[in-house]
Design a protein around this motif. Sequence first.
Motif, PDB file in Angstrom:
ATOM      1  N   GLY A 175     -36.622  16.547  -2.954  1.00 51.17           N
ATOM      2  CA  GLY A 175     -37.580  16.026  -3.923  1.00 51.17           C
ATOM      3  C   GLY A 175     -38.406  17.158  -4.514  1.00 51.17           C
ATOM      4  N   GLY A 176     -38.864  18.071  -3.654  1.00 53.54           N
ATOM      5  CA  GLY A 176     -39.663  19.206  -4.111  1.00 53.54           C
ATOM      6  C   GLY A 176     -38.916  20.044  -5.133  1.00 53.54           C
ATOM      7  N   LEU A 177     -37.610  20.245  -4.859  1.00 54.45           N
ATOM      8  CA  LEU A 177     -36.785  21.045  -5.774  1.00 54.45           C
ATOM      9  C   LEU A 177     -36.683  20.364  -7.145  1.00 54.45           C
ATOM     10  CD1 LEU A 177     -35.352  23.630  -4.848  1.00 54.45           C
ATOM     11  CD2 LEU A 177     -33.214  22.330  -4.799  1.00 54.45           C
ATOM     12  N   VAL A 178     -36.367  19.064  -7.124  1.00 54.00           N
ATOM     13  CA  VAL A 178     -36.199  18.323  -8.386  1.00 54.00           C
ATOM     14  C   VAL A 178     -37.527  18.244  -9.146  1.00 54.00           C
ATOM     15  CG1 VAL A 178     -35.677  16.052  -9.367  1.00 54.00           C
ATOM     16  CG2 VAL A 178     -34.240  16.999  -7.558  1.00 54.00           C
ATOM     17  N   PHE A 179     -38.614  17.938  -8.432  1.00 50.55           N
ATOM     18  CA  PHE A 179     -39.904  17.801  -9.114  1.00 50.55           C
ATOM     19  C   PHE A 179     -40.416  19.140  -9.636  1.00 50.55           C
ATOM     20  CE2 PHE A 179     -40.233  13.969  -6.219  1.00 50.55           C
ATOM     21  CZ  PHE A 179     -39.892  13.081  -7.219  1.00 50.55           C
ATOM     22  N   SER A 180     -40.079  20.253  -8.935  1.00 47.39           N
ATOM     23  CA  SER A 180     -40.448  21.571  -9.466  1.00 47.39           C
ATOM     24  C   SER A 180     -39.737  21.839 -10.786  1.00 47.39           C
ATOM     25  CB  SER A 180     -40.071  22.682  -8.481  1.00 47.39           C
ATOM     26  OG  SER A 180     -40.701  22.484  -7.262  1.00 47.39           O
ATOM     27  N   ALA A 181     -38.452  21.450 -10.833  1.00 45.82           N
ATOM     28  CA  ALA A 181     -37.699  21.635 -12.078  1.00 45.82           C
ATOM     29  C   ALA A 181     -38.318  20.810 -13.198  1.00 45.82           C
ATOM     30  CB  ALA A 181     -36.233  21.243 -11.859  1.00 45.82           C
ATOM     31  N   VAL A 182     -38.684  19.576 -12.888  1.00 49.07           N
ATOM     32  CA  VAL A 182     -39.300  18.709 -13.892  1.00 49.07           C
ATOM     33  C   VAL A 182     -40.616  19.332 -14.383  1.00 49.07           C
ATOM     34  CG1 VAL A 182     -40.409  16.467 -14.254  1.00 49.07           C
ATOM     35  CG2 VAL A 182     -38.232  16.588 -13.064  1.00 49.07           C
ATOM     36  N   TRP A 183     -41.409  19.824 -13.431  1.00 45.00           N
ATOM     37  CA  TRP A 183     -42.689  20.429 -13.815  1.00 45.00           C
ATOM     38  C   TRP A 183     -42.471  21.648 -14.717  1.00 45.00           C
ATOM     39  CZ3 TRP A 183     -47.645  19.064 -13.770  1.00 45.00           C
ATOM     40  CH2 TRP A 183     -48.576  20.052 -14.108  1.00 45.00           C
TER      41      TRP A 183
END
Lengths: 182, 98
Positions: A28-36
């Motif tokens: 989740g952290g990886l995906v949300f970092s990309a989104v950010w």
Amino acid sequence: MSSNVSLSTPRDGENSLRRPSTYRFLMGGLVFSAVWSIFAGARDPASWIIGIPAVVAAAWCYASLAQDRRHRLSLLALVRFMPVFLWESFKGGIDVARRVLGPRLRVDPGLLDYRLGLTLPSARVFFVDLVSLLPGTLSADVQGDRLRVHALDRGLDPAGDLRRLERLVAAIFGDDGAMLRS
Amino acid sequence: MDVADWLSAGFIAAGLVFFVAGTVGLLRLPDPLSRLHALTKADNLGLLLIALGLLVRNPDPLLGLKLGLLWLLVLAAGATGAHLIARRAIRADGEGAQ
């Protein structure tokens, strides 16, 4: 052509509230970092002052709330679903605009019940949100397998459209529940 | 103005019509559940049209990705929020004031 993306997770519990899985937290952290970084731009380090707490909070929520056992998402089904979704949300916007902008309000609102065929929790959440984007329907409550749908016009029976949409969602999530009941 | 400017202006103007429709619906519709219809559906289409209008003016793939993702997040937040408000409205019915 390979059309499957694995979204498998190593372990799952039965309860909705339990210890967040480390694996989900990291993914989740990886995906949300990309989104950010798409939204705020990764080059400006100052953006991460807000970005890091937001990403950690989002990943923690995801890891604590996600309920599904291991399953696969079908990209092919998602591609098939997209034009239907765009067209339906286009119709939904036009429909509600025409109803409210005319000299006389053309609405006859009421509630109706719809039996959910989907079984996977994530597929259900996806479908329940979709119902609100279709013309004339709004998902108002879920209790067990019963979805209460608010219709803007009771004269238009949306059950057939909902079942069609549910089958498309079932194909994306590989959920065979909707296929069993017709 | 060239073709792209006209196209962009057309998309944005159409988007504004839907935002106005969403607001008119909020004001005119008779009950909370019906008002949520106007907010979720008309505003979503309005945002999509405005995003398309901006993309025509500045056709950059990264901007496209950003606006597309933004649209999806607004859809998810709008539909989920509408569901939660609707559920509260239904369940509060007959239970007395909260």
